[in-house]
Design an enzyme around this catalytic site. Structure first.
Site, PDB file in Angstrom:
ATOM      1  N   HIS A  70      42.794  42.234  71.304  1.00 10.88           N
ATOM      2  CA  HIS A  70      43.262  43.559  70.917  1.00 10.88           C
ATOM      3  C   HIS A  70      44.783  43.497  71.032  1.00 10.88           C
ATOM      4  CE1 HIS A  70      39.092  44.792  72.170  1.00 10.88           C
ATOM      5  NE2 HIS A  70      39.192  45.243  70.937  1.00 10.88           N
TER       6      HIS A  70
ATOM      7  N   ASP B 103      45.742  43.590  74.532  1.00 14.85           N
ATOM      8  CA  ASP B 103      45.405  42.402  75.332  1.00 14.85           C
ATOM      9  C   ASP B 103      46.600  41.454  75.266  1.00 14.85           C
ATOM     10  OD1 ASP B 103      42.686  43.127  75.828  1.00 14.85           O
ATOM     11  OD2 ASP B 103      42.084  42.324  73.877  1.00 14.85           O
TER      12      ASP B 103
HETATM   13  C1  XUL Z   1      32.972  47.397  69.831  1.00 15.93           C
HETATM   14  C2  XUL Z   1      33.395  46.043  69.479  1.00 15.93           C
HETATM   15  C3  XUL Z   1      34.818  45.728  69.698  1.00 15.93           C
HETATM   16  C4  XUL Z   1      35.440  44.998  68.548  1.00 15.93           C
HETATM   17  C5  XUL Z   1      36.896  44.704  68.679  1.00 15.93           C
HETATM   18  O1  XUL Z   1      31.632  47.622  69.734  1.00 15.93           O
HETATM   19  O2  XUL Z   1      32.580  45.240  69.084  1.00 15.93           O
HETATM   20  O3  XUL Z   1      34.938  44.979  70.857  1.00 15.93           O
HETATM   21  O4  XUL Z   1      34.792  43.777  68.359  1.00 15.93           O
HETATM   22  O5  XUL Z   1      37.669  45.832  68.684  1.00 15.93           O
END
Ligand code: XUL
Ligand code: MN
Length: 346
Positions: free
Chosen positions: A51, A54
């Protein structure tokens, strides 16, 4: 089947989670990002997914200069560890400015924030050396049907995608659909929706998708069909393999944990479409079970990869000729049993 090739593996720092859920606190102590990177390396995975925060914690409080500095430092650390950054995803669901949605918020100031944050996420991706932005549109949907205008929301989503595509002519946007949670209904619940909205953007070729097994199951779909569908368009750019036991909260179980046959069929679909041949990674968006002890913290990732590789062997040794003959004879009872026996082994 496509010619055999090997796969590259990836996970994100959030997949070494501490066990908190809506009803209780963490069950394992907080660990640093460096520890998580070290574990990824130790397990022999090839890449990490991120992210934006992150990669650059507390991103909203940081200047562009600071963001560049921290992202570049991270890139050096990743290079030193021989780990690639697979993608960066804007975390658009935490801020007080995205309480009522991000790109589709009813408040123009909040929509503006969501777009600016996404452009900064693109900057981070550039510094980390990846062209892939993943969009899990957590809060783009409704709790209450009458609170939003669905048609307008589609237009706002296209507007946001267009701004990102215009900002950087190289990046690719992979939409990760999920039908619900946290919202009651999400605007882009399936791969069909993701690929359809791609066509409304200024550069449809750069808008593709990411399939998460559990998300497809929550939409009542077979993830193997979603894989075949996306790959028929050449648009499966990333993958979050995991498992899910029916229509519950998003469980992110280890791959194959709830339904081995559904997992087998996903692997078969990946194999027949040659997933990974253009550098795509197999990512496991899995979490440890909440009761997991510290000493077993990595097991769900190791096990997911192990199950995946065993299923690749199962897919490659499946008797396609015998299956074809049974299909031609419309003997689906025998085909069914053949799959079961193959999965059980001798
Ligand atoms: C939520 C999910 C997230 C995405 C990344 O369900 O899967 O972790 O993969 O934002
Ligand atoms: Mn995911």
């Amino acid at each position: 089947m496509a010619k055999a090739h090997s796969y590259k593996f990836c996970f994100g720092p959030w997949n070494l989670s501490e066990g908190q859920d809506p009803y209780g606190p963490p069950t394992r102590p907080a660990q640093s990002f460096d520890w998580k990177l070290e574990q990824l390396k130790k397990l022999g995975f090839d890449a990490m997914m991120f992210h934006d925060d992150d990669a650059v914690p507390d991103i909203d409080g940081k200047s562009d200069t600071q963001l560049r500095k921290e992202a570049r430092e991270l890139k050096k650390r990743l290079d030193g560890a021989g780990i690639a950054a697979e993608m960066v995803a804007p975390r658009l669901w935490f801020s007080p400015l995205t309480i009522d949605g991000a790109y589709t918020s009813n408040d123009p100031k909040c929509r503006q924030y969501a777009i600016e944050r996404s452009l900064r996420c693109i900057d981070i991706a550039r510094y980390l050396g990846t062209d892939l932005i993943v969009l899990w549109l957590a809060r783009e949907g409704t709790y209450l049907r009458e609170s939003k205008n669905g048609r307008r929301s589609v237009e706002l989503l296209v507007e946001a995608l267009d701004k990102m595509l215009a900002y950087d002519r190289k990046i690719r946007l992979a939409i990760e659909p999920k039908p619900n949670e946290p919202m009651d209904h999400a605007y882009l619940p399936t791969i069909g929706h993701a690929l359809a909205i791609a066509q409304l953007t200024r550069d449809p070729k750069r808008v593709g998708c990411l399939i998460e097994s559990a998300h497809a199951m929550l939409a009542g779909l077979d993830p193997a069909d979603e894989i075949d569908f996306a790959m028929a368009f050449g648009k499966l750019w990333s993958l979050h393999l995991n498992d899910q036991n029916g229509l519950k909260f998003d469980q992110d179980k280890p791959f194959g944990s709830a339904n081995l046959r559904v997992a087998f069929n996903q692997v078969r679909a990946l194999e027949r479409n040659g997933y990974g041949k253009n550098g795509e990674y197999v990512c496991f968006d899995v979490h440890p079970f909440r009761p997991t002890k510290v000493e077993h913290w990595l097991a769900h990732l190791e096990n997911s990869r192990r199950t995946f590789l065993r299923l690749v062997q199962k897919a490659r040794t499946f008797n396609e000729k015998a299956a074809k003959a049974l299909i031609a004879d419309r003997n689906y009872a025998a085909l069914d049993q053949m799959v079961i026996e193959h999965l059980m082994g001798r």
